[in-house]
Design a protein around this motif. Structure first.
Motif, PDB file in Angstrom:
ATOM      1  N   PRO A 151       0.780  -1.268   0.211  1.00 31.19           N
ATOM      2  CA  PRO A 151       0.051  -0.181  -0.064  1.00 31.19           C
ATOM      3  C   PRO A 151       0.845   1.264  -0.063  1.00 31.19           C
ATOM      4  CG  PRO A 151      -0.925  -1.456   1.546  1.00 31.19           C
ATOM      5  CD  PRO A 151       0.639  -1.822   1.016  1.00 31.19           C
ATOM      6  N   PRO A 163      -6.151   0.428   3.007  1.00 31.59           N
ATOM      7  CA  PRO A 163      -5.910  -0.783   2.798  1.00 31.59           C
ATOM      8  C   PRO A 163      -7.329  -1.719   2.632  1.00 31.59           C
ATOM      9  CG  PRO A 163      -4.010  -0.080   4.410  1.00 31.59           C
ATOM     10  CD  PRO A 163      -5.419   0.960   4.430  1.00 31.59           C
ATOM     11  N   SER A 270      -1.565  -5.912  -3.065  1.00 39.12           N
ATOM     12  CA  SER A 270      -2.286  -4.876  -2.074  1.00 39.12           C
ATOM     13  C   SER A 270      -3.330  -4.166  -2.792  1.00 39.12           C
ATOM     14  CB  SER A 270      -1.437  -3.971  -1.369  1.00 39.12           C
ATOM     15  OG  SER A 270      -0.251  -4.652  -0.715  1.00 39.12           O
ATOM     16  N   VAL A 272      -6.191  -1.403  -2.422  1.00 43.63           N
ATOM     17  CA  VAL A 272      -6.440  -0.146  -1.618  1.00 43.63           C
ATOM     18  C   VAL A 272      -7.516   0.652  -2.203  1.00 43.63           C
ATOM     19  CG1 VAL A 272      -4.178  -0.372  -0.856  1.00 43.63           C
ATOM     20  CG2 VAL A 272      -4.862   1.208  -2.655  1.00 43.63           C
TER      21      VAL A 272
END
Length: 310
Positions: A151, A163, A270, A272
């Motif tokens: 992130p 996140p 990740s 987000v």
């Protein structure tokens, strides 16, 4: 200092050109230039300088643009406080989704949004490379983004990063493929098979480069295509193997594909949600961000229950 002039400076910092700033603020380019000159005269510091045919912010300009973001955030919080007392809400929220995030999160989020009377949620399609997600916050309330570098790659002044999920990237192959007999796969296991990949600059391509680095040789790259469903179709037809995100690819088994975890490299992404700080401070946006977090948690929990060893 006039706050509207500070807003122009902030927009210029995000949009990188006078023309784009003027279009976003519904004024002429000459009006933008004049307001910037007036602001510079007011504070006695050069904020913008010419570079080629365009302009760029000086160090002082960037600092003032960041300060403008802080002021806008404070004003948004004040407006949110007033909204709480008035029980007023922003009635329309715009969000940008990349394809697999839309497939995974959007159905459930729309159910959650529908429980709020009078709230309209506009989902839009955007699928840039990692570096081009953050600038989209100038055009949307919320931007769904993903990165294989964590992130923190999206962290910058004036931006709120929420996140949502850490999602493993598994190697996908047809049932009956030689690699399907293994429980886990290493870079050496997979590097010599034909790969169906994504275009250069897209997050998953970074993982394939890690595989090549650890294996000490280049992978055999076949077709490159940005749409994961097309990758699934090509792999299912026997044209190679590919990387697929574990949660999003839950339906892949029904398409005849086998997923195996990859070891020895960082193979995850990740996911987000990005917003400007002053936008995230609004009561409505904060509520929708909570809906996104809750939906992501629900999906992660569901997968843990169905695949307890992942």
């Amino acid at each position: 200092m006039d706050f509207k002039r500070l807003q122009i400076l902030r927009e210029l910092a995000d949009r990188q050109s006078v023309g784009a700033t003027a279009e976003a603020m519904n004024v002429t380019a000459s009006a933008v230039s004049q307001q910037l000159k007036t602001l510079q005269a007011e504070i006695g510091v050069v904020l913008v300088e010419k570079v080629g045919r365009g302009v760029q912010l000086t160090e002082a300009g960037l600092a003032m643009a960041a300060a403008a973001a802080d002021i806008a955030t404070a004003m948004a919080r004040a407006e949110s406080t007033i909204d709480t007392y008035r029980k007023g809400w922003q009635t329309r929220v715009s969000a940008a989704f990349f394809p697999s995030a839309a497939e995974m999160l959007l159905p459930g989020v729309l159910h959650r949004v529908s429980s709020v009377d009078g709230l309209t949620f506009d989902a839009h399609f955007e699928d840039p490379g990692t570096a081009h997600f953050a600038p989209l916050v100038a055009d949307y309330d919320i931007v769904l983004a993903h990165s294989v570098d964590g992130p923190e790659v999206f962290a910058r002044r004036g931006l709120t990063v929420v996140p949502l999920l850490e999602e493993a990237l598994d190697v996908a192959m047809p049932a009956g493929h030689p690699l399907a007999a293994k429980v886990r796969l290493s870079p050496q296991d997979v590097v010599d098979y034909p790969w169906i990949g994504v275009p250069e600059g897209f997050p998953f391509d970074t993982v394939l480069r890690q595989i090549e680095l650890h294996a000490g040789r280049q992978a055999l790259r076949g077709q490159r295509y940005p749409d994961l469903r097309v990758l699934e179709a090509l792999v299912g037809a026997g044209h190679g193997i590919c990387l697929l995100p574990r949660y999003t690819a839950r339906a892949s088994a029904r398409r005849g594909l086998v997923l195996r975890p990859l070891t020895g490299v960082k193979a995850s992404r990740s996911i987000v949600a990005l917003s400007r700080q002053e936008v995230a401070a609004r009561a409505t946006i904060a509520s929708v961000l909570d809906m996104l977090k809750n939906e992501a948690e629900s999906i992660a929990k569901e997968l843990k229950e169905t695949r307890p060893n992942v």
